[in-house]
Write an enzyme that holds these catalytic residues in place. Structure first.
Site, PDB file in Angstrom:
ATOM      1  CD  GLU A  96       0.590  34.411  25.502  1.00 52.20           C
ATOM      2  OE1 GLU A  96      -0.373  35.125  25.818  1.00 52.20           O
ATOM      3  OE2 GLU A  96       0.632  33.199  25.768  1.00 52.20           O
ATOM      4  CB  CYS A 109       9.667  30.208  28.995  1.00 48.79           C
ATOM      5  SG  CYS A 109       8.893  29.013  27.919  1.00 48.79           S
ATOM      6  CB  CYS A 116       3.601  25.180  17.141  1.00 46.63           C
ATOM      7  SG  CYS A 116       4.721  23.755  17.172  1.00 46.63           S
ATOM      8  CB  CYS A 120       1.529  18.220  20.676  1.00 41.81           C
ATOM      9  SG  CYS A 120       3.174  18.015  19.945  1.00 41.81           S
ATOM     10  CB  CYS A 123       0.384  21.718  22.771  1.00 41.06           C
ATOM     11  SG  CYS A 123       1.253  23.301  22.724  1.00 41.06           S
ATOM     12  CB  CYS A 339       4.246  23.556  29.651  1.00 41.41           C
ATOM     13  SG  CYS A 339       5.689  23.646  30.642  1.00 41.41           S
TER      14      CYS A 339
HETATM   15  N1  SAH Z   1       7.971  22.309  20.476  1.00 45.76           N
HETATM   16  C1  SAH Z   1       8.900  22.077  21.546  1.00 45.76           C
HETATM   17  C2  SAH Z   1       8.965  23.161  22.586  1.00 45.76           C
HETATM   18  C3  SAH Z   1       7.714  23.857  23.038  1.00 45.76           C
HETATM   19  S1  SAH Z   1       6.633  23.038  24.143  1.00 45.76           S
HETATM   20  C4  SAH Z   1       8.616  20.740  22.183  1.00 45.76           C
HETATM   21  O1  SAH Z   1       7.672  20.072  21.781  1.00 45.76           O
HETATM   22  O2  SAH Z   1       9.374  20.317  23.032  1.00 45.76           O
HETATM   23  C5  SAH Z   1       7.471  22.866  25.676  1.00 45.76           C
HETATM   24  C6  SAH Z   1       6.964  21.676  26.485  1.00 45.76           C
HETATM   25  O3  SAH Z   1       5.637  21.892  26.970  1.00 45.76           O
HETATM   26  C7  SAH Z   1       6.908  20.395  25.655  1.00 45.76           C
HETATM   27  O4  SAH Z   1       7.420  19.311  26.372  1.00 45.76           O
HETATM   28  C8  SAH Z   1       5.413  20.246  25.457  1.00 45.76           C
HETATM   29  O5  SAH Z   1       5.060  18.943  25.157  1.00 45.76           O
HETATM   30  C9  SAH Z   1       4.883  20.715  26.771  1.00 45.76           C
HETATM   31  N2  SAH Z   1       3.442  20.987  26.750  1.00 45.76           N
HETATM   32  C10 SAH Z   1       2.700  21.350  25.702  1.00 45.76           C
HETATM   33  N3  SAH Z   1       1.400  21.482  26.065  1.00 45.76           N
HETATM   34  C11 SAH Z   1       1.332  21.190  27.378  1.00 45.76           C
HETATM   35  C12 SAH Z   1       0.278  21.181  28.333  1.00 45.76           C
HETATM   36  N4  SAH Z   1      -0.974  21.495  28.005  1.00 45.76           N
HETATM   37  N5  SAH Z   1       0.575  20.829  29.601  1.00 45.76           N
HETATM   38  C13 SAH Z   1       1.853  20.538  29.950  1.00 45.76           C
HETATM   39  N6  SAH Z   1       2.898  20.566  29.100  1.00 45.76           N
HETATM   40  C14 SAH Z   1       2.640  20.873  27.823  1.00 45.76           C
END
Ligand code: SAH
Length: 359
Positions: A96, A109, A116, A120, A123, A339
């Site tokens: 996406e 974006c 990934c 996290c 996420c 995000c």
């Molecule tokens: N892997 C990279 C980039 C992709 S995520 C990173 O970790 O920075 C882009 C941003 O979205 C990151 O700051 C991530 O922590 C955030 N993110 C991930 N899941 C999210 C969620 N459910 N709500 C809000 N932000 C989120």
């Protein structure tokens, strides 16, 4: 052997490599500039339509090269104008990409991996695991597709590597993509219009510090202590908070530029006033700005979004301590483009099914 398998993909070549390839087959190196202009500025991927190249050259290029371009499988538009694209790659994998208008500028974006590996806790992409790295051509290919379908070849836009994947976990292809995107005969993007967001892989950060092309840097910090961060970001067990902050202090920033620290706010987990005070102490002496991201909730994500009041209080505490702070407006939540909500469709269906079973 079929032609498809032997032909090289033009979209995977940096300009110097294309110049070498042209020279090796007896053509002028500068033709690479023309080809880059066609492919990236004009959006022409049909080699035979590159009409300022001699016919013989076009024929030979068309025999030697192909151009892979991701195809749009699905497109959705949010009430706020954000658009999400499900793209299919040459091997059938999907990913996406998101277009976010008026941020105040236009932003793409872009993903760097299918899935990934970072896992996290908040996420959705992390739930998929890593399927595979994207190639540089596939990373840039997302930009080519979005620029075309949105008629934005001639419009300035920003790129954030905040889609699916961890860019520093796919270091070489990500850097190659940045070199292609910034090539003066291609999109000619200023590195200042590109932001690389990372969970903070130290080895990658150290290499990045020595790169000639330096994008803006955003670090996904999310918590001020190892204990809290370790529970959210598994890689923190390898690269802890202090290591990341040290690396940021050493990072060679251009004049007036700062590192963005992203902080996903999770109710009752990292959103207390004492967390804000700790964060402020941690970032003292770092050229930083803090971007608070209230959680975008999703099925299967075991956290809640804090109240606006809690988020504002947290921001005030940081501001009182002289930090620059902003709260990220959630865009495209109604189409699950925000995000952390990016995932491939099949996975979304199975995530839904799992949920139905566990509820
Ligand atoms: N892997 C990279 C980039 C992709 S995520 C990173 O970790 O920075 C882009 C941003 O979205 C990151 O700051 C991530 O922590 C955030 N993110 C991930 N899941 C999210 C969620 N459910 N709500 C809000 N932000 C989120």
């Amino acid at each position: 052997m079929s032609h498809e398998r032997t032909a090289r993909d033009l979209a995977e070549l940096e300009r110097p490599a294309l110049e070498d390839a042209l020279e090796a087959s007896g053509h002028e190196r500068f033709r690479a500039r023309q080809i880059f202009q066609w492919l990236y500025r004009r959006g022409v991927s049909d080699i035979r339509a590159m009409t300022d190249l001699r016919r013989e050259l076009r024929e030979q290029l068309a025999a030697d090269f192909t151009v892979h371009t991701p195809t749009i499988v699905h497109r959705e538009e949010s009430v706020d104008g954000t658009q999400k694209f499900l793209l299919r790659l040459n091997d059938g994998r999907t990913l996406e990409s998101v277009f976010i208008p008026d941020t105040p500028s236009m932003t793409f974006c872009i993903s760097t991996q299918v899935g990934c590996a970072m896992a996290c806790a908040f996420c959705l992409t992390g739930k998929m695991g890593l399927v595979r790295n994207l190639t540089a051509g596939e990373i840039v290919g997302q930009v080519r597709v979005l620029a075309d379908v949105l008629a934005m070849r001639a419009v300035r836009f920003n790129i954030v590597l905040m889609g699916m994947g961890e860019p520093l976990h796919n270091y070489d292809e990500t850097m190659k993509a940045l070199r292609i995107l910034t090539d003066e005969f291609g999109f000619a993007m200023s590195p200042r219009r590109i932001t690389l967001s990372t969970v903070g892989l130290l080895s990658g950060l150290e290499k990045l510090a020595r790169e000639p092309i330096m994008p803006n840097l955003a670090i996904s910090l999310h918590a001020p202590t190892d204990e809290q961060r370790g529970a959210l970001v598994p890689i923190n067990k390898k690269y802890g908070v202090a290591d990341i902050i040290d690396a940021c202090k050493r990072f060679p920033l251009k004049r007036r530029s700062r590192i963005t620290f992203e902080y996903v706010m999770l109710a009752g987990v990292n959103d207390r006033p004492e967390d804000a005070r700790r964060l402020a102490r941690l970032l003292a002496g770092v050229k930083s700005k803090v971007n608070l991201i209230p959680l975008n909730a999703a099925a299967g994500i075991p956290f809640d979004r804090p109240s606006d009041e809690t988020v504002n209080r947290f921001a005030e505490i940081l501001a009182e301590r002289h930090l620059t702070v902003s709260v990220r407006k959630s865009r495209g939540r109604d189409i699950r483009a925000a995000c952390g909500q990016l995932i491939v469709e099949g996975q979304r269906r199975s995530a839904g099914q799992q949920l139905a079973v566990t509820m």
